[in-house]
Scaffold this motif. Structure first.
Motif, PDB file in Angstrom:
ATOM      1  N   ASP A   4     -10.174   1.141   3.989  1.00  0.00           N
ATOM      2  CA  ASP A   4     -10.734   2.245   4.764  1.00  0.00           C
ATOM      3  C   ASP A   4      -9.769   2.521   5.920  1.00  0.00           C
ATOM      4  OD1 ASP A   4     -12.142   3.599   6.899  1.00  0.00           O
ATOM      5  OD2 ASP A   4     -14.038   3.106   5.936  1.00  0.00           O
ATOM      6  N   ASP A   5      -9.215   3.715   5.970  1.00  0.00           N
ATOM      7  CA  ASP A   5      -8.218   4.027   7.009  1.00  0.00           C
ATOM      8  C   ASP A   5      -8.780   3.879   8.416  1.00  0.00           C
ATOM      9  OD1 ASP A   5      -5.797   4.581   5.643  1.00  0.00           O
ATOM     10  OD2 ASP A   5      -6.571   6.517   4.996  1.00  0.00           O
ATOM     11  N   ARG A   6     -10.052   4.229   8.583  1.00  0.00           N
ATOM     12  CA  ARG A   6     -10.654   4.124   9.913  1.00  0.00           C
ATOM     13  C   ARG A   6     -10.728   2.666  10.350  1.00  0.00           C
ATOM     14  NH1 ARG A   6     -15.965   3.603  11.493  1.00  0.00           N
ATOM     15  NH2 ARG A   6     -16.585   3.697   9.301  1.00  0.00           N
ATOM     16  N   MET A   7     -11.074   1.780   9.416  1.00  0.00           N
ATOM     17  CA  MET A   7     -11.156   0.360   9.735  1.00  0.00           C
ATOM     18  C   MET A   7      -9.772  -0.237   9.951  1.00  0.00           C
ATOM     19  SD  MET A   7     -14.281  -0.391  10.066  1.00  0.00           S
ATOM     20  CE  MET A   7     -15.966  -0.027   9.538  1.00  0.00           C
ATOM     21  N   LEU A   8      -8.781   0.234   9.217  1.00  0.00           N
ATOM     22  CA  LEU A   8      -7.414  -0.250   9.434  1.00  0.00           C
ATOM     23  C   LEU A   8      -6.937   0.095  10.840  1.00  0.00           C
ATOM     24  CD1 LEU A   8      -5.693   0.576   6.021  1.00  0.00           C
ATOM     25  CD2 LEU A   8      -6.158  -1.698   6.958  1.00  0.00           C
ATOM     26  N   HIS A   9      -7.285   1.278  11.302  1.00  0.00           N
ATOM     27  CA  HIS A   9      -6.933   1.670  12.671  1.00  0.00           C
ATOM     28  C   HIS A   9      -7.635   0.758  13.673  1.00  0.00           C
ATOM     29  CE1 HIS A   9      -5.819   4.231  16.034  1.00  0.00           C
ATOM     30  NE2 HIS A   9      -7.086   4.217  16.414  1.00  0.00           N
ATOM     31  N   PHE A  10      -8.912   0.475  13.444  1.00  0.00           N
ATOM     32  CA  PHE A  10      -9.658  -0.419  14.321  1.00  0.00           C
ATOM     33  C   PHE A  10      -9.015  -1.805  14.362  1.00  0.00           C
ATOM     34  CE2 PHE A  10     -12.846  -3.880  14.149  1.00  0.00           C
ATOM     35  CZ  PHE A  10     -13.297  -3.834  15.463  1.00  0.00           C
ATOM     36  N   LEU A  11      -8.526  -2.290  13.219  1.00  0.00           N
ATOM     37  CA  LEU A  11      -7.924  -3.616  13.124  1.00  0.00           C
ATOM     38  C   LEU A  11      -6.483  -3.660  13.635  1.00  0.00           C
ATOM     39  CD1 LEU A  11      -9.302  -4.597   9.593  1.00  0.00           C
ATOM     40  CD2 LEU A  11      -9.944  -5.663  11.778  1.00  0.00           C
ATOM     41  N   GLY A  12      -5.964  -2.488  14.046  1.00  0.00           N
ATOM     42  CA  GLY A  12      -4.615  -2.451  14.596  1.00  0.00           C
ATOM     43  C   GLY A  12      -3.518  -2.565  13.564  1.00  0.00           C
ATOM     44  N   ARG A  13      -3.845  -2.248  12.308  1.00  0.00           N
ATOM     45  CA  ARG A  13      -2.854  -2.361  11.251  1.00  0.00           C
ATOM     46  C   ARG A  13      -1.912  -1.155  11.256  1.00  0.00           C
ATOM     47  NH1 ARG A  13      -1.922  -7.031   9.784  1.00  0.00           N
ATOM     48  NH2 ARG A  13      -1.478  -6.529   7.609  1.00  0.00           N
ATOM     49  N   ALA A  14      -0.654  -1.393  10.913  1.00  0.00           N
ATOM     50  CA  ALA A  14       0.342  -0.324  10.958  1.00  0.00           C
ATOM     51  C   ALA A  14       0.366   0.506   9.685  1.00  0.00           C
ATOM     52  CB  ALA A  14       1.732  -0.918  11.200  1.00  0.00           C
ATOM     53  N   HIS A  15      -0.251   0.012   8.615  1.00  0.00           N
ATOM     54  CA  HIS A  15      -0.238   0.737   7.340  1.00  0.00           C
ATOM     55  C   HIS A  15      -1.552   1.479   7.125  1.00  0.00           C
ATOM     56  CE1 HIS A  15      -2.443  -2.930   6.213  1.00  0.00           C
ATOM     57  NE2 HIS A  15      -2.984  -2.201   5.241  1.00  0.00           N
ATOM     58  N   GLY A  16      -1.513   2.480   6.248  1.00  0.00           N
ATOM     59  CA  GLY A  16      -2.714   3.161   5.803  1.00  0.00           C
ATOM     60  C   GLY A  16      -3.077   2.697   4.408  1.00  0.00           C
ATOM     61  N   VAL A  17      -4.232   3.147   3.906  1.00  0.00           N
ATOM     62  CA  VAL A  17      -4.705   2.696   2.600  1.00  0.00           C
ATOM     63  C   VAL A  17      -3.709   3.062   1.504  1.00  0.00           C
ATOM     64  CG1 VAL A  17      -6.504   2.972   0.860  1.00  0.00           C
ATOM     65  CG2 VAL A  17      -7.134   2.726   3.271  1.00  0.00           C
ATOM     66  N   ASP A  18      -3.232   4.292   1.487  1.00  0.00           N
ATOM     67  CA  ASP A  18      -2.319   4.722   0.422  1.00  0.00           C
ATOM     68  C   ASP A  18      -1.045   3.887   0.415  1.00  0.00           C
ATOM     69  OD1 ASP A  18      -4.134   6.628  -0.344  1.00  0.00           O
ATOM     70  OD2 ASP A  18      -3.091   8.308   0.610  1.00  0.00           O
ATOM     71  N   GLU A  19      -0.492   3.645   1.602  1.00  0.00           N
ATOM     72  CA  GLU A  19       0.721   2.833   1.681  1.00  0.00           C
ATOM     73  C   GLU A  19       0.442   1.409   1.212  1.00  0.00           C
ATOM     74  OE1 GLU A  19       4.333   2.020   4.871  1.00  0.00           O
ATOM     75  OE2 GLU A  19       2.293   2.271   5.630  1.00  0.00           O
ATOM     76  N   GLY A  20      -0.714   0.875   1.607  1.00  0.00           N
ATOM     77  CA  GLY A  20      -1.074  -0.478   1.197  1.00  0.00           C
ATOM     78  C   GLY A  20      -1.232  -0.611  -0.306  1.00  0.00           C
ATOM     79  N   LEU A  21      -1.866   0.371  -0.932  1.00  0.00           N
ATOM     80  CA  LEU A  21      -2.074   0.302  -2.375  1.00  0.00           C
ATOM     81  C   LEU A  21      -0.767   0.503  -3.137  1.00  0.00           C
ATOM     82  CD1 LEU A  21      -5.496   2.119  -2.796  1.00  0.00           C
ATOM     83  CD2 LEU A  21      -5.008  -0.338  -2.626  1.00  0.00           C
ATOM     84  N   ALA A  22       0.138   1.294  -2.570  1.00  0.00           N
ATOM     85  CA  ALA A  22       1.460   1.436  -3.188  1.00  0.00           C
ATOM     86  C   ALA A  22       2.203   0.102  -3.138  1.00  0.00           C
ATOM     87  CB  ALA A  22       2.259   2.527  -2.479  1.00  0.00           C
ATOM     88  N   ALA A  23       2.079  -0.614  -2.021  1.00  0.00           N
ATOM     89  CA  ALA A  23       2.706  -1.930  -1.909  1.00  0.00           C
ATOM     90  C   ALA A  23       2.079  -2.917  -2.889  1.00  0.00           C
ATOM     91  CB  ALA A  23       2.584  -2.445  -0.477  1.00  0.00           C
ATOM     92  N   LEU A  24       0.760  -2.831  -3.069  1.00  0.00           N
ATOM     93  CA  LEU A  24       0.081  -3.697  -4.027  1.00  0.00           C
ATOM     94  C   LEU A  24       0.614  -3.444  -5.436  1.00  0.00           C
ATOM     95  CD1 LEU A  24      -2.106  -5.704  -4.892  1.00  0.00           C
ATOM     96  CD2 LEU A  24      -3.751  -3.806  -4.874  1.00  0.00           C
ATOM     97  N   GLU A  25       0.767  -2.194  -5.791  1.00  0.00           N
ATOM     98  CA  GLU A  25       1.291  -1.859  -7.114  1.00  0.00           C
ATOM     99  C   GLU A  25       2.714  -2.409  -7.291  1.00  0.00           C
ATOM    100  OE1 GLU A  25       2.136   2.081  -9.931  1.00  0.00           O
ATOM    101  OE2 GLU A  25       1.225   2.310  -7.945  1.00  0.00           O
ATOM    102  N   THR A  26       3.523  -2.274  -6.251  1.00  0.00           N
ATOM    103  CA  THR A  26       4.882  -2.817  -6.309  1.00  0.00           C
ATOM    104  C   THR A  26       4.855  -4.330  -6.459  1.00  0.00           C
ATOM    105  OG1 THR A  26       5.686  -1.007  -4.910  1.00  0.00           O
ATOM    106  CG2 THR A  26       7.101  -2.942  -5.096  1.00  0.00           C
TER     107      THR A  26
END
Length: 377
Positions: free
Chosen positions: A122-144
């Motif tokens: 959830d992009d909103r929760m990632l922002h709350f957690l202070g993460r530098a990535h968004g969901v789409d970027e994270g899932l692309a990394a997972l696929e890689t």
């Protein structure tokens, strides 16, 4: 024997994180590579002769390391001890596009398992957690990652502010659908010294209600078990055969070596602790040939207590006879039998001969149960 290698650097400090992680504008990686290898050589001199069954690069953010550094550390470990034929080599990684671009090189260096810090879908929760990535970027990394490594795990944090049962169940179902063999699923905890702890003190952040957290915990176990990826430890879930062998060494109280800033080790009944601040560790290695701040022989009662505290996190529990043999204490000195009896009647713990297990109903109360049951120390 297992090996832990700590890389202390991150791009930024997350507000929930109390790990030994630091942000630095510049890092002399060649100097760090040489120091890690020197720290490793010291451990080889005092603990020779046993092959390494697993290596874990933790942090910090070890995916910021150049693959050449990772390869050099693995080669040094192999040269000193030899690696088991089925050695598990895990590296923690942030799911950014920059770090994902290194995955091919890390796989070529010898890494065969990656643990990705997705943390939320959830992009909103990632922002709350202070993460530098968004969901789409994270899932692309997972696929890689799934393309380059034979085994992939990722982390999610739940019991976030405002997170409903339905929202978490949907997120969990989506996570399981990605097909990884391992998931680490953690409730958000407010750790002392973190930014979140400061916000709680100021009344600017309200942690999840404990009852709601317990409900989400039970939901997590039910959903993962139904999907064939049950909990084997309080926060870790795996398909059969996909458990983290490195972490099982900790939980089963096996021997492990720790190098790098702040790394802990347990070898032959001794506890080692490296200097925590990166610059202090680096200076110590240059001065002494190792980064050790303290090393001490653990009394039998302390070894037994640590083995119980770690082992009771596991779904399979602990073998009290094994702990008694390894510590030299009698089995009757390890635990409070009266407390076990009380907790067993409540359905929180199970005693089958010399095997002691915290039940699924007891796991949400694990810290309190440990405080009552563990007699050693």
């Amino acid at each position: 024997m297992a090996l832990y290698v700590h890389w202390p650097f991150c791009v930024s400090k997350c507000p929930y994180c109390d790990f030994n992680s630091h942000v630095r504008a510049e890092i002399n990686e060649a100097a760090w590579r040489d120091a890690l290898i020197a720290d490793l050589a010291h451990e080889a001199a005092v603990a020779p002769g046993r092959p390494i069954t697993s290596i874990f690069f933790g942090g910090g953010t070890p995916s910021l390391m150049h693959p050449e550094t990772v390869a050099a550390v693995i080669a040094a470990a192999e040269g000193h001890w030899g690696l088991a034929d089925d050695v598990e080599i895990t590296l923690e990684a942030n799911p950014s596009s920059v770090e994902a671009a290194r995955f091919a090189g890390l796989a070529a260096a010898g890494v065969n398992r990656v643990s990705l810090g997705l943390q939320s879908l959830d992009d909103r929760m990632l922002h709350f957690l202070g993460r530098a990535h968004g969901v789409d970027e994270g899932l692309a990394a997972l696929e890689t990652a799934q393309r380059h490594f034979g085994r992939v795990s990722f982390d999610l944090i739940y019991a976030l502010p405002g997170q409903s049962e339905a929202a978490w169940e949907a997120e969990l179902a989506r996570a399981i659908g990605f097909g990884t063999g391992h998931l680490s699923l953690y409730q958000l905890t407010i750790e002392p010294g973190t930014r979140f702890a400061t916000l709680v003190e100021k009344g600017e952040l309200e942690p999840a209600d404990p009852d709601h957290g317990a409900t989400l915990f039970e939901l997590t176990r039910d959903v993962t078990a139904a999907a064939g990826i049950p909990a084997y430890e309080i926060s870790n879930h795996a398909r059969p055969g996909q458990e983290s062998r490195h972490n099982l060494t900790y939980w089963r109280y096996g021997d492990y070596l720790g190098v790098g800033p702040g790394a802990h080790g347990r070898r032959d009944g001794h506890a080692t602790f490296r200097r925590k601040k990166p610059e202090n560790w680096l200076a110590a290695v240059a001065r002494n040939g190792h980064g050790i701040e303290s090393e001490e022989a653990l009394p039998a009662a302390d070894r037994a207590m640590e083995a119980l505290l770690m082992g009771l996190r596991l779904a399979g529990g602990v073998d009290l006879d094994r702990i008694a043999r390894r510590s030299g204490l009698g089995a009757d000195a390890l635990v409070d039998e009266a407390a076990i009896g009380r907790l067993a009647k409540l359905g929180f713990i199970r005693r089958d001969a010399q095997r002691l297990t915290v039940t699924p109903q007891g796991m949400p109360l694990l810290d309190a149960i440990l405080g009552e049951v563990v007699a050693a120390g």
